[in-house]
Each structure stands twice: as structure tokens, then as C-alpha cells.
Write a protein that holds these residues in place. Sequence first.
Motif, PDB file in Angstrom:
ATOM      1  N   ALA A   1       0.835  -1.208   0.000  1.00  0.00           N
ATOM      2  CA  ALA A   1       0.000   0.000   0.000  1.00  0.00           C
ATOM      3  C   ALA A   1       0.870   1.258   0.000  1.00  0.00           C
ATOM      4  N   ASP A   2       1.940   1.252   0.840  1.00  0.00           N
ATOM      5  CA  ASP A   2       2.843   2.420   0.864  1.00  0.00           C
ATOM      6  C   ASP A   2       3.520   2.625  -0.476  1.00  0.00           C
ATOM      7  N   SER A   3       3.904   1.509  -1.113  1.00  0.00           N
ATOM      8  CA  SER A   3       4.571   1.601  -2.419  1.00  0.00           C
ATOM      9  C   SER A   3       3.650   2.216  -3.457  1.00  0.00           C
ATOM     10  N   ILE A   4       2.377   1.769  -3.462  1.00  0.00           N
ATOM     11  CA  ILE A   4       1.398   2.329  -4.424  1.00  0.00           C
ATOM     12  C   ILE A   4       1.165   3.800  -4.134  1.00  0.00           C
ATOM     13  N   TRP A   5       1.084   4.146  -2.834  1.00  0.00           N
ATOM     14  CA  TRP A   5       0.828   5.558  -2.471  1.00  0.00           C
ATOM     15  C   TRP A   5       1.960   6.457  -2.966  1.00  0.00           C
ATOM     16  N   HIS A   6       3.223   5.971  -2.741  1.00  0.00           N
ATOM     17  CA  HIS A   6       4.369   6.771  -3.203  1.00  0.00           C
ATOM     18  C   HIS A   6       4.376   6.880  -4.723  1.00  0.00           C
ATOM     19  N   PHE A   7       4.012   5.781  -5.394  1.00  0.00           N
ATOM     20  CA  PHE A   7       3.965   5.799  -6.868  1.00  0.00           C
ATOM     21  C   PHE A   7       2.925   6.812  -7.347  1.00  0.00           C
ATOM     22  N   ARG A   8       1.740   6.786  -6.712  1.00  0.00           N
ATOM     23  CA  ARG A   8       0.674   7.708  -7.099  1.00  0.00           C
ATOM     24  C   ARG A   8       1.105   9.154  -6.846  1.00  0.00           C
ATOM     25  N   THR A   9       1.792   9.382  -5.719  1.00  0.00           N
ATOM     26  CA  THR A   9       2.231  10.740  -5.402  1.00  0.00           C
ATOM     27  C   THR A   9       3.211  11.243  -6.447  1.00  0.00           C
ATOM     28  N   GLU A  10       4.159  10.371  -6.830  1.00  0.00           N
ATOM     29  CA  GLU A  10       5.129  10.774  -7.846  1.00  0.00           C
ATOM     30  C   GLU A  10       4.447  11.034  -9.186  1.00  0.00           C
ATOM     31  N   GLU A  11       3.481  10.179  -9.529  1.00  0.00           N
ATOM     32  CA  GLU A  11       2.756  10.355 -10.775  1.00  0.00           C
ATOM     33  C   GLU A  11       1.982  11.679 -10.762  1.00  0.00           C
ATOM     34  N   THR A  12       1.333  11.944  -9.640  1.00  0.00           N
ATOM     35  CA  THR A  12       0.554  13.183  -9.527  1.00  0.00           C
ATOM     36  C   THR A  12       1.451  14.395  -9.702  1.00  0.00           C
TER      37      THR A  12
ATOM     38  N   GLU B   1     -24.649  -0.296  -9.733  1.00  0.00           N
ATOM     39  CA  GLU B   1     -24.898  -0.527  -8.315  1.00  0.00           C
ATOM     40  C   GLU B   1     -23.618  -0.446  -7.501  1.00  0.00           C
ATOM     41  N   GLN B   2     -22.515  -0.875  -8.094  1.00  0.00           N
ATOM     42  CA  GLN B   2     -21.228  -0.838  -7.401  1.00  0.00           C
ATOM     43  C   GLN B   2     -20.191  -0.282  -8.372  1.00  0.00           C
ATOM     44  N   PRO B   3     -20.015   1.063  -8.359  1.00  0.00           N
ATOM     45  CA  PRO B   3     -19.087   1.714  -9.295  1.00  0.00           C
ATOM     46  C   PRO B   3     -17.690   1.125  -9.182  1.00  0.00           C
ATOM     47  N   PRO B   4     -16.929   1.188 -10.265  1.00  0.00           N
ATOM     48  CA  PRO B   4     -15.577   0.626 -10.281  1.00  0.00           C
ATOM     49  C   PRO B   4     -14.733   1.116  -9.102  1.00  0.00           C
ATOM     50  N   GLU B   5     -13.915   0.219  -8.616  1.00  0.00           N
ATOM     51  CA  GLU B   5     -13.122   0.498  -7.426  1.00  0.00           C
ATOM     52  C   GLU B   5     -12.194   1.692  -7.614  1.00  0.00           C
ATOM     53  N   GLY B   6     -11.658   1.864  -8.811  1.00  0.00           N
ATOM     54  CA  GLY B   6     -10.670   2.926  -9.032  1.00  0.00           C
ATOM     55  C   GLY B   6     -11.259   4.287  -9.285  1.00  0.00           C
ATOM     56  N   LEU B   7     -12.595   4.394  -9.322  1.00  0.00           N
ATOM     57  CA  LEU B   7     -13.220   5.662  -9.688  1.00  0.00           C
ATOM     58  C   LEU B   7     -12.929   6.744  -8.651  1.00  0.00           C
ATOM     59  N   SER B   8     -13.019   6.403  -7.401  1.00  0.00           N
ATOM     60  CA  SER B   8     -12.764   7.370  -6.338  1.00  0.00           C
ATOM     61  C   SER B   8     -11.326   7.865  -6.376  1.00  0.00           C
ATOM     62  N   SER B   9     -10.385   6.934  -6.561  1.00  0.00           N
ATOM     63  CA  SER B   9      -8.974   7.347  -6.616  1.00  0.00           C
ATOM     64  C   SER B   9      -8.694   8.170  -7.876  1.00  0.00           C
ATOM     65  N   PHE B  10      -9.416   7.876  -8.968  1.00  0.00           N
ATOM     66  CA  PHE B  10      -9.271   8.664 -10.204  1.00  0.00           C
ATOM     67  C   PHE B  10      -9.643  10.133  -9.941  1.00  0.00           C
ATOM     68  N   LEU B  11     -10.783  10.334  -9.299  1.00  0.00           N
ATOM     69  CA  LEU B  11     -11.243  11.696  -9.027  1.00  0.00           C
ATOM     70  C   LEU B  11     -10.320  12.403  -8.033  1.00  0.00           C
TER      71      LEU B  11
ATOM     72  N   ASN C   1      -6.010   4.162 -13.148  1.00  0.00           N
ATOM     73  CA  ASN C   1      -6.974   3.832 -12.112  1.00  0.00           C
ATOM     74  C   ASN C   1      -8.123   2.926 -12.562  1.00  0.00           C
ATOM     75  N   ILE C   2      -8.481   2.927 -13.852  1.00  0.00           N
ATOM     76  CA  ILE C   2      -9.671   2.233 -14.306  1.00  0.00           C
ATOM     77  C   ILE C   2      -9.284   1.070 -15.231  1.00  0.00           C
ATOM     78  N   ASP C   3      -9.790  -0.078 -14.920  1.00  0.00           N
ATOM     79  CA  ASP C   3      -9.557  -1.283 -15.741  1.00  0.00           C
ATOM     80  C   ASP C   3     -10.177  -1.068 -17.122  1.00  0.00           C
ATOM     81  N   SER C   4      -9.385  -1.276 -18.172  1.00  0.00           N
ATOM     82  CA  SER C   4      -9.843  -1.002 -19.544  1.00  0.00           C
ATOM     83  C   SER C   4     -10.959  -1.945 -19.986  1.00  0.00           C
ATOM     84  N   THR C   5     -11.181  -3.053 -19.278  1.00  0.00           N
ATOM     85  CA  THR C   5     -12.233  -3.993 -19.683  1.00  0.00           C
ATOM     86  C   THR C   5     -13.597  -3.617 -19.101  1.00  0.00           C
ATOM     87  N   LEU C   6     -13.618  -2.654 -18.207  1.00  0.00           N
ATOM     88  CA  LEU C   6     -14.876  -2.274 -17.561  1.00  0.00           C
ATOM     89  C   LEU C   6     -15.732  -1.418 -18.499  1.00  0.00           C
ATOM     90  N   PRO C   7     -17.060  -1.575 -18.454  1.00  0.00           N
ATOM     91  CA  PRO C   7     -17.972  -0.771 -19.296  1.00  0.00           C
ATOM     92  C   PRO C   7     -18.201   0.620 -18.696  1.00  0.00           C
TER      93      PRO C   7
END
Length: 877
Positions: free
Chosen positions: A6-17, A102-112, A64-70
Motif C-alpha cells: 500500500a505504501d509503495s502504491i501511495w508513493h507511486f501515485r504521489t510521484e505520478e501526480t 450498483e457498485q461503481p468501479p473500485e478505481g473511480l474514487s482514486s481517479f477523481l 486507475n480504471i480497468d480497460s475492460t470495464l464498461p
Amino acid sequence: MSTDTADSIWHFRTEETQSYRSLLKVAQQSLKTMFFEQQADIATLVRLQADYVDEVLEKIWQDNIDSTLPVTLIAVGGYGRHELLPWSDIDLLILLDESVSEQPPEGLSSFLTQLWDTGLEIGHSVRTLAECRHQAELDITIATNLLETRYLCGDQALFQDLLQLTVSNKTWDTQLFFERKRQEQWQRHQKYNDTANNLEPNIKESPGGLRDIQVIQWVAQQHFGVKDLEGLRQKGFLAQSEFDALHNAQLFLWKVRFALHHLAGRKQEKLMIDYQRELSRLLGYTETENRRAVEHFMKDYYLCARAVGQMNALLLQLFEENIILANEARQISTINRRFQAHNGYLETINAGIFAYYPYALLEVFLILQQHPELKGIRAATIRQIHAHLHLIDARFREDIKNRSLFMELVRQPNGVSHEFRRMNQLGVLGAYLPEFGRIVGQMQHDLFHAYTVDEHTLFLVRNLRRFSIPDLSNEFPLCSEVFYQLPKPELLYIAGIYHDIAKGRGGDHSVLGVTDAQQFCKRHGLSDYDTAIVSFLVRHHLAMSSTAQRQDIEDPEVVKAFAELVQTTERLNYLYLLTVADIRATNNNLWNSWRDSLLKRLYHSTRQWLEHTEAQAKSTREKSYKKYQQAMQELVDAGCAQAQLSQLWQPYSLDYFLRHSVDEIVWQTSQRLAQPDSSTLVAIRPHGTTDTLELFIFSADRRGLFADMTACLEQLQINILDAKINTTRDGNALNTFVIHAPAQRMQDISNALLKQLADNSPHPGYQPQRIPRTSQLFRTEPVIKLADNPEQNHSVLELYTHDRPGLLSAVAQVLLALDIQLINAKMTTLGDQVEDVFFITTSDGKALTNEQQDYLKTKLTQQLSAKPESSATSISF
């Protein structure tokens, strides 16, 4: 997921941002350089701005969003048109398939979240197809946004389904959509007084702004399926010249908006006066002999807005014919051999009318005056007018038929101001009167004049017309009464058109304008007598307001001098109406009950002087005694004892009765009688119908009293309009102020003054903690004039300087330090400038000597030239 992961992903996201934030910053700087240094095409920059944002959004989406999701990311609104300015809103629609609703994609919140962390100003909605359709049917704003959609990333088939559901199968009936958009535009225009020519226009929302172009595009897309102006041209709704004019106007507005965003460093749509000077420099404007660079820039803006407004009105009328009236039978009725009514609109019999009968270019407006049932001019005829404006040349103006038609327009009982405005919008007025054409779109870079010169002039004519309408006589009863006495109202309209005609030429515009007015009168066959009246009004259109606001109009000598200038009651009537209309047309905040009462009093005093002989009571003593008697009678009739009144007034000076109205004397005396034992009394009452109050302060006289009172009022952020200072022979002070403040503040003002006056210790002058932006923008050196009034044994101090908080308090402190007595004062604020007049004496009641005047002028200049934030709170000489 482990903590380390989780820390690794957070640091990656911070650097990307941070990387995305840096990318946008570099892109922004690159576009800024291309605009200001390389003069790149603005249309390219607007699209590049959108492209850079596209790139960042797509990368964050993929992170953040899986390309296979509608799920689909869609740009809407201006961003959907692929048009983005530096700090424009970025509107997004996240479209979900029903299967994931009914259950929006998991990455949507992190995308916003990551979008916000990147620094993008995002507006977003998350909907399914069904929700889009339902919301669009309920809300026309959502339906409009969905007309401007652009695929960014995600499930492309889902995007195509959206187009099919909301665009191909329209969510709104076309006719209803058109009517609602037209109504929305009308309401938006009313917010800006239905004019583009405001001092600080809104580039997006004001009439003639970018929103007016977008309204055209929305209606065109809804009904005709075209997305832009080029599509309208291809459909035949825009001629090539019209397309070029509208396209160039859009590019100009984009340039101004692009520069304004960068100058403000944020989203800024209002073209505030703070930015106008710098924008003119950044956009390459230069100063000429009689006009500043900012005035050239703003004239281009106003002319651009006028062009947009004209094309917007023309196209909406064409759309109406093709959408609303498409299936209605044509109703045509002949008006004369040149014109007919077509479904309620005036049109020419054929396209060659103006070529064969050039005078019809004026006749069209006369017909509209005489046929108020007509809704306007048909679009095809408007185009014909544009195409034949070149026929209004010197030969056209010399033609007696055209001159007669124009005078007939001016003399009509209805529709004068309305048709003058229409003539100006279509360019006919400026073509027929080239001198008027020179002031079209001309602004004055100050805070006093809220409109361009032509717009102000037309507002003035509108105000004059309102005086002539019986149903509106309750607005300004005296003006309506006076108007009905005018032998020739058309002279008033002509003077109104010409009163500011020479603005921007250099020199005194009221002197230069007389020449133009005289030439007009001569061309149009006015008699020498009528020409003299028009010339007088143009030359002296500021005289009445200047006398009322800057001189003591209770002084018979002032009234006598003004009466000698006016000469006749007829001229007085014309000038009074012109003055009221002029002040009300200058800006929305200038007219108030105080100015109204001053002008009325000067009008009545002057008329009485003109209509009575010198033998009648006009001297200072006789005028004062007459008021004394009238006030005495009113109070006795109300139950007061005459002996009590005589005793109360015995210490009063003759000057008190001269400078106060009978109503003021009665009210102030009643206040004293109601509180006979009060050594300090503060009474306040409304003054007229606006936020103006009359303030009476009775207290023991002492050194620094006026300075204390002004400091207290300015501390309360109250603007003082007028002050009368009288000292009784038994050592008391009678102070009368007219102030600008709402009635609900009366108690607060009274409490503050009573507290201040209860403390006899010296008080420092008011020092504001914050200086308004405009006070710094228009800072000028003060102009100070001093003169004597030998008849009244006092000196007159005139002060011309920029307005700022604490100004009056600073003046009062100087007078206090030099032991100078104030007996009367008049404060006039004209936007960013003040023209204050103080009637002063030495401590022993005499006029100032030349040496004392020079010393006062030096000390005032020192005090008022100092920066407010560094001004001393006390003055030592």
C-alpha cells in the motif's frame, strides 16, 4: 494487500501526480509564451489547452480504471467543444453501464482524487445512460451539456449509445428548447442592464459575450445538427461575410479571455477595470494624441460585442422562422409601396428597395414608431440594411427628404429612444450622424462613467422619454410636470444626443459639442431661437448639477448667478430635465434622494427668481426671516408655544435659517423640544426614498468637534454627502449631515456618535486598515483652490482629488490643526474622484488672508499627497 505494498502504491501515485502537475504547469507556460511572445493563433492555443488536459486525464484514467470495464470518460460543455482557456472549467461525465451502476468501479474514487491532487478544476457527474436521459429531460442545462460531448477514453460503444439516446433521439422538443434558450438569454442580458457597454463587462455572460455565440451553436445543433459556425455557413444561415465577422469576434473574445486568465492567475471572466490597462498593453495597444491605449482596447471590445449581439439577434430570428413559424401560414399585410408586415415583422417589398429608395433606410424606423404592433425588423431586411449602409453618405445627409425624415423620427410621440437604440445597433445612427459614430463604443477609463459614451447618451434619451409617459409620472412627478410645459420636446432630445458628442477629442467637450449641435440644427432647418436653446443646453449641460452639488444654493447670490446664466424659465425647464436624465444615465449608483432634493430646490429657487421682480424678497436677511416665520407658524400649528420657540431660537444666527429648509428647521426644533435637558442630541431620519439619511447633532461647541464627527462616521464606512455647521451665540453647535446609509443602521450610527461625543479628549483622524483597489489604481495629485466670498465673509475651499477612505477625516484634521472653522460643506463623489467644497473662516469668523490660504493649501497638499497607509494620525505644524 500488505502495508508495504500500500505504501509503495501511495508513493507511486504521489510521484505520478507530481509529474502530471508539472506537465500541466509546463504546458500552461508554453501556451503563455506562444500567445504573448510568438502571437500564436488563439484557436490553436484553445485546442492545445484542451489537448494537454486530455493527455493528463487519459493517463490518470488508465492508472486507475480497468480497460475492460464498461465505463466511459466524456468531456462535456466547453471542454466537450474542444475549447479550453487557461483556467476554464473542465466538465466531465463518467458514464456507467447498468451492469456496474450498483457498485461503481473500485478505481473511480482514486481517479477523481488524483484529478484534484493534480490541480485540475474539475466539475463531474457520474450517471448511467438511463440517468442521462432522465436528467436531460428534466433539466435543459444538462440537455445542453450533452449536446457538446467528446469521447476521451473508456468504453467507446457506451459513448455511441449515449449519442444515440440523447442527441439523435432528442431529449427536448426543438421548439421548446429554442424558446427556453431564448428566455435564458433574455434573463441573462437583464442582469447586465441589457447592454454590453458596461464599465466592467463579463466576457462570457454579458450581452455580446461568448455565451451569445454559444446560444447560436446550441440551437443550431439541436435543430439542424451542426456543431459550429462553419456548419451554419454551409447550411446557408450565415453569409461568408457574416461568418467571418462572427468568427473573428469569437477569436477576439478568446484572446481577451486568454490574456485575462493569465493576468489574474485564475479563472476571471469579468473584465475588471484593474486589469484593463495591463491587458491593453499585453494585447499591443498604444496611446494616441487624444486617447489612451486602454480606451482603444475597450472600444474594440465594445464594437466586437455589438457585432456579436447583432448576429445573435439576426440568427435567432432566422431560427424562429425555421423552427417556431415553419408550419404557420404566412401573414402579410402591406404598409406602403416599400414595406410590408410579414408575420408581425417589418420587411421590404423586395430586396432592391434600399438601392432604389435610399431614404427608406430611415423610413424603416419611422414605420416602427408608427406601428407599435410590429415585433421588429425581419432578418432578411436587417441584412439588406447592413448591405446598403454605404448609401448613407454626404449626399444622403444633404438630401432634404432624409433630413425631414430624421426630424420626423425625433418628433414622434412614441418610440424615439427605442428606435434610436435600434438605429445605433444597426449602424444607421452613426452613419447618418458621423459625429455620433465617433463615440460608438468609446469608454472613459474611470469609475464615474459606467457606460460607453453612446450607451450613456441613449440611456439619457430613454430617461427623457420616460418623463413624457403619463403612466410613469409617479417616478419623477416634478420632471413629468415640467416636461408637459415644454413647447418643443424634440429640442431636448437633440441636446441629449449632442451633450457628450465631443468626448474623446481633447479640450472641453461641452464647448466643442456646441459646434456640432449648431451644424445639426442648421442642416435640419431649426430656427435661430431653437438653435440657441439646443446650443445653450449642450454648452451648459453640467451647470445645474455643478451649482447644486458644489455651491450653497440657499445663498441668494448663488441663485441669482445661476438665474442670470439660464435667463428664462423655458431654458430652466429644459436644463432641469436634461440634468436629471444625465445623472441617472451615468451610472446606477449616482442618483439618490440627496441629489434629487438639491436639484429640485435649485429649480424652484431659480424659477421663483426668474418669474418675480427684484423688488420682492431676495436678500439674505429677508429670505432667512421668511423661513423663520414659516417654521414658527408650522410649529405653533402643531401645538408649540411661540414664546418657547422664540427663546430657543434667540441664540441662533441668521445663517442657520438661511441654510436650512423650513422642513429641516421644524424637525430639528421638534427634536430639541422633545429633549429639552439634553446637552448632546443625535437625531436621524430617512432622506427621500433611497439609502440616504439626514443626521442632526446638537452639542456644546468645542475645538475638533467636526473632526471627531467625521472620523466617527468614516469609521462606520459611511459616505458623507453634505454638511452644514452652525454655531449658536450661547456656545452650542447645530450640525446637519446628509449621509449615504440604510435606514436599519440609524441606531448604530446614533450610538456611535453619542459615545464619541461623550469623550471630550482629542481623537485621531480615521485611518483605514485597507485601501480599496480602485483608490490605488486612480491615484492622482490633489487640486486645491481657494477663493473669498466677500458678501458672506468667508473663504471657499475647493478640493479635487481621488476618493479614498478617510479622506474627509484627513481634511478635518488639517482644519483642526490650523484652527480653521468650517461653516458648510458639500461633498460630491464622482466614481473614483471627489469634488468637495468647504466654506471656512478663521477662528474669529473672518475670511482667510492670502497668507493663510497659501499655508492651508500647502498643508492640505502634504497631507493628501501622502500614501494613506503612511499618513500620520495626528498633524503638527
